[in-house]
Design a protein around this motif. Sequence first.
Motif, PDB file in Angstrom:
ATOM      1  N   SER A 169       0.841  -1.200   0.000  1.00 52.03           N
ATOM      2  CA  SER A 169       0.000   0.000   0.000  1.00 52.03           C
ATOM      3  C   SER A 169       0.874   1.246   0.000  1.00 52.03           C
ATOM      4  CB  SER A 169      -0.912   0.004   1.238  1.00 52.03           C
ATOM      5  OG  SER A 169      -0.127  -0.031   2.416  1.00 52.03           O
ATOM      6  N   GLY A 170       0.228   2.400  -0.118  1.00 49.85           N
ATOM      7  CA  GLY A 170       0.972   3.656  -0.116  1.00 49.85           C
ATOM      8  C   GLY A 170       1.378   4.117   1.259  1.00 49.85           C
ATOM      9  N   VAL A 171       0.882   3.461   2.304  1.00 49.80           N
ATOM     10  CA  VAL A 171       1.250   3.816   3.678  1.00 49.80           C
ATOM     11  C   VAL A 171       1.951   2.637   4.332  1.00 49.80           C
ATOM     12  CG1 VAL A 171      -0.523   5.561   4.020  1.00 49.80           C
ATOM     13  CG2 VAL A 171      -1.083   3.165   4.445  1.00 49.80           C
ATOM     14  N   ARG A 172       2.912   2.937   5.207  1.00 46.73           N
ATOM     15  CA  ARG A 172       3.690   1.895   5.882  1.00 46.73           C
ATOM     16  C   ARG A 172       2.904   1.289   7.036  1.00 46.73           C
ATOM     17  NH1 ARG A 172       7.912   3.437   8.604  1.00 46.73           N
ATOM     18  NH2 ARG A 172       7.471   5.671   8.600  1.00 46.73           N
ATOM     19  N   PRO A 173       3.083  -0.003   7.294  1.00 53.66           N
ATOM     20  CA  PRO A 173       2.357  -0.642   8.392  1.00 53.66           C
ATOM     21  C   PRO A 173       2.905  -0.235   9.751  1.00 53.66           C
ATOM     22  CG  PRO A 173       3.940  -2.166   7.466  1.00 53.66           C
ATOM     23  CD  PRO A 173       3.959  -0.949   6.574  1.00 53.66           C
ATOM     24  N   SER A 174       2.099  -0.436  10.766  1.00 53.54           N
ATOM     25  CA  SER A 174       2.525  -0.234  12.151  1.00 53.54           C
ATOM     26  C   SER A 174       3.846  -0.946  12.421  1.00 53.54           C
ATOM     27  CB  SER A 174       1.446  -0.789  13.089  1.00 53.54           C
ATOM     28  OG  SER A 174       1.951  -1.000  14.384  1.00 53.54           O
ATOM     29  N   SER A 175       4.624  -0.395  13.331  1.00 49.02           N
ATOM     30  CA  SER A 175       5.904  -1.020  13.683  1.00 49.02           C
ATOM     31  C   SER A 175       5.712  -2.398  14.308  1.00 49.02           C
ATOM     32  CB  SER A 175       6.677  -0.125  14.652  1.00 49.02           C
ATOM     33  OG  SER A 175       5.934   0.064  15.853  1.00 49.02           O
ATOM     34  N   GLU A 176       4.489  -2.717  14.720  1.00 49.84           N
ATOM     35  CA  GLU A 176       4.204  -4.025  15.308  1.00 49.84           C
ATOM     36  C   GLU A 176       3.753  -5.048  14.266  1.00 49.84           C
ATOM     37  OE1 GLU A 176       5.105  -4.845  18.079  1.00 49.84           O
ATOM     38  OE2 GLU A 176       4.796  -3.311  19.616  1.00 49.84           O
ATOM     39  N   TYR A 177       3.986  -4.777  12.989  1.00 49.30           N
ATOM     40  CA  TYR A 177       3.540  -5.727  11.962  1.00 49.30           C
ATOM     41  C   TYR A 177       4.201  -7.095  12.132  1.00 49.30           C
ATOM     42  CZ  TYR A 177       7.891  -5.379   9.251  1.00 49.30           C
ATOM     43  OH  TYR A 177       9.203  -5.466   8.838  1.00 49.30           O
ATOM     44  N   ARG A 178       5.416  -7.124  12.673  1.00 46.86           N
ATOM     45  CA  ARG A 178       6.094  -8.410  12.893  1.00 46.86           C
ATOM     46  C   ARG A 178       5.311  -9.283  13.870  1.00 46.86           C
ATOM     47  NH1 ARG A 178       9.737  -4.366  13.069  1.00 46.86           N
ATOM     48  NH2 ARG A 178      11.396  -4.319  11.502  1.00 46.86           N
ATOM     49  N   LEU A 179       4.764  -8.646  14.889  1.00 53.96           N
ATOM     50  CA  LEU A 179       3.952  -9.349  15.881  1.00 53.96           C
ATOM     51  C   LEU A 179       2.753 -10.015  15.208  1.00 53.96           C
ATOM     52  CD1 LEU A 179       3.086  -9.891  18.882  1.00 53.96           C
ATOM     53  CD2 LEU A 179       1.938  -7.675  18.785  1.00 53.96           C
ATOM     54  N   HIS A 180       2.051  -9.271  14.374  1.00 54.99           N
ATOM     55  CA  HIS A 180       0.871  -9.799  13.694  1.00 54.99           C
ATOM     56  C   HIS A 180       1.252 -10.935  12.742  1.00 54.99           C
ATOM     57  CE1 HIS A 180      -2.078  -6.570  14.874  1.00 54.99           C
ATOM     58  NE2 HIS A 180      -0.925  -6.015  15.235  1.00 54.99           N
ATOM     59  N   LEU A 181       2.305 -10.748  11.979  1.00 55.21           N
ATOM     60  CA  LEU A 181       2.741 -11.790  11.037  1.00 55.21           C
ATOM     61  C   LEU A 181       3.113 -13.075  11.765  1.00 55.21           C
ATOM     62  CD1 LEU A 181       4.946  -9.851   8.443  1.00 55.21           C
ATOM     63  CD2 LEU A 181       2.711 -10.893   8.049  1.00 55.21           C
ATOM     64  N   ALA A 182       3.865 -12.942  12.863  1.00 54.66           N
ATOM     65  CA  ALA A 182       4.295 -14.138  13.596  1.00 54.66           C
ATOM     66  C   ALA A 182       3.097 -14.928  14.108  1.00 54.66           C
ATOM     67  CB  ALA A 182       5.203 -13.734  14.756  1.00 54.66           C
ATOM     68  N   ILE A 183       2.065 -14.223  14.571  1.00 53.71           N
ATOM     69  CA  ILE A 183       0.873 -14.903  15.083  1.00 53.71           C
ATOM     70  C   ILE A 183       0.105 -15.579  13.953  1.00 53.71           C
ATOM     71  CG2 ILE A 183      -1.362 -14.569  16.221  1.00 53.71           C
ATOM     72  CD1 ILE A 183       0.026 -12.216  17.766  1.00 53.71           C
ATOM     73  N   TYR A 184      -0.077 -14.893  12.842  1.00 63.82           N
ATOM     74  CA  TYR A 184      -0.796 -15.492  11.715  1.00 63.82           C
ATOM     75  C   TYR A 184      -0.076 -16.740  11.192  1.00 63.82           C
ATOM     76  CZ  TYR A 184      -3.965 -11.478  11.308  1.00 63.82           C
ATOM     77  OH  TYR A 184      -4.931 -10.521  11.543  1.00 63.82           O
ATOM     78  N   LYS A 185       1.237 -16.692  11.184  1.00 62.49           N
ATOM     79  CA  LYS A 185       1.998 -17.853  10.713  1.00 62.49           C
ATOM     80  C   LYS A 185       1.907 -19.016  11.692  1.00 62.49           C
ATOM     81  CE  LYS A 185       5.255 -15.183   7.908  1.00 62.49           C
ATOM     82  NZ  LYS A 185       6.648 -14.714   7.771  1.00 62.49           N
ATOM     83  N   ARG A 186       1.862 -18.706  12.979  1.00 64.51           N
ATOM     84  CA  ARG A 186       1.781 -19.740  14.007  1.00 64.51           C
ATOM     85  C   ARG A 186       0.367 -20.290  14.155  1.00 64.51           C
ATOM     86  NH1 ARG A 186       5.635 -19.901  18.014  1.00 64.51           N
ATOM     87  NH2 ARG A 186       6.770 -18.750  16.418  1.00 64.51           N
ATOM     88  N   ARG A 187      -0.631 -19.446  13.870  1.00 62.30           N
ATOM     89  CA  ARG A 187      -2.026 -19.813  14.085  1.00 62.30           C
ATOM     90  C   ARG A 187      -2.848 -19.615  12.800  1.00 62.30           C
ATOM     91  NH1 ARG A 187      -4.169 -19.220  19.319  1.00 62.30           N
ATOM     92  NH2 ARG A 187      -6.130 -19.779  18.296  1.00 62.30           N
ATOM     93  N   PRO A 188      -2.859 -20.595  11.892  1.00 62.59           N
ATOM     94  CA  PRO A 188      -3.611 -20.456  10.642  1.00 62.59           C
ATOM     95  C   PRO A 188      -5.121 -20.343  10.834  1.00 62.59           C
ATOM     96  CG  PRO A 188      -2.699 -22.673  10.867  1.00 62.59           C
ATOM     97  CD  PRO A 188      -2.082 -21.850  11.938  1.00 62.59           C
ATOM     98  N   ASP A 189      -5.607 -20.677  12.044  1.00 59.53           N
ATOM     99  CA  ASP A 189      -7.042 -20.548  12.330  1.00 59.53           C
ATOM    100  C   ASP A 189      -7.449 -19.115  12.636  1.00 59.53           C
ATOM    101  OD1 ASP A 189      -5.393 -20.967  14.730  1.00 59.53           O
ATOM    102  OD2 ASP A 189      -7.279 -20.863  15.846  1.00 59.53           O
ATOM    103  N   VAL A 190      -6.494 -18.231  12.841  1.00 57.57           N
ATOM    104  CA  VAL A 190      -6.776 -16.850  13.239  1.00 57.57           C
ATOM    105  C   VAL A 190      -7.034 -15.979  12.016  1.00 57.57           C
ATOM    106  CG1 VAL A 190      -5.722 -14.770  14.227  1.00 57.57           C
ATOM    107  CG2 VAL A 190      -5.548 -16.962  15.425  1.00 57.57           C
ATOM    108  N   GLY A 191      -8.111 -15.196  12.087  1.00 51.53           N
ATOM    109  CA  GLY A 191      -8.458 -14.291  10.988  1.00 51.53           C
ATOM    110  C   GLY A 191      -8.301 -12.830  11.337  1.00 51.53           C
ATOM    111  N   ALA A 192      -8.088 -12.522  12.631  1.00 50.11           N
ATOM    112  CA  ALA A 192      -7.943 -11.129  13.056  1.00 50.11           C
ATOM    113  C   ALA A 192      -7.226 -11.068  14.393  1.00 50.11           C
ATOM    114  CB  ALA A 192      -9.304 -10.451  13.156  1.00 50.11           C
TER     115      ALA A 192
END
Length: 200
Positions: free
Chosen positions: A65-88
């Motif tokens: 996107s044209g705007v940069r993600p929150s500095s905590e994007y790593r946190l969100h990515l790590a959780i989504y990768k660890r928990r494929p059942d999570v949608g949000a």
Amino acid sequence: MSRIAKVQLVKYSHLAHERGLTAAFGGNLSVKNENLIFIKATGAVMDDLLEGGVAVIDMDGRQLSGVRPSSEYRLHLAIYKRRPDVGAIAHLHPSYSIVAATLLEERGSLPIVTPEAELYLREIPIAPFRPAGSEELAEVTADVLGGYDAVLMARHGIVTVGRSLREAFYKAELVEESAKLWYMMRSGNAGNERKNQMLT
């Protein structure tokens, strides 16, 4: 779906601020749609977030996107990768939860007070302190969330997960309610102990 995800993020970001679950620049929500993650942009404020303040990244963390993600994007990515059942994911900074996480860090979990919290959360563990926005914070939090839907982060805030943003948000409210009740009970017990000491 991208418009729906942005509308949801705006709605629940405003609601989080309105209900005192975060303040100023703190906190961020995200929604996963296939290989795309919609997350609050860096520097955006949840109180007045607009759709233009929602960043989009892929599961490798590449900005789309044209705007940069929150500095905590790593946190969100790590959780989504660890928990494929999570949608949000909801990462917020509610006051009682931060106090409880600080006082209970050595204990390792927040005591469950209500039947509702026990039903929906089972347990609320505490992840050890790591610097905000770091890969270390992302990994240790994702590890703890492997078997739970909510975690307190020592001296930082909370993370809750769900199949939808609505579910993750209301779990966050439940965590803060649990922390507030625990703190009130703790304060009441401390007061009783002081009174007993004065009477003896």
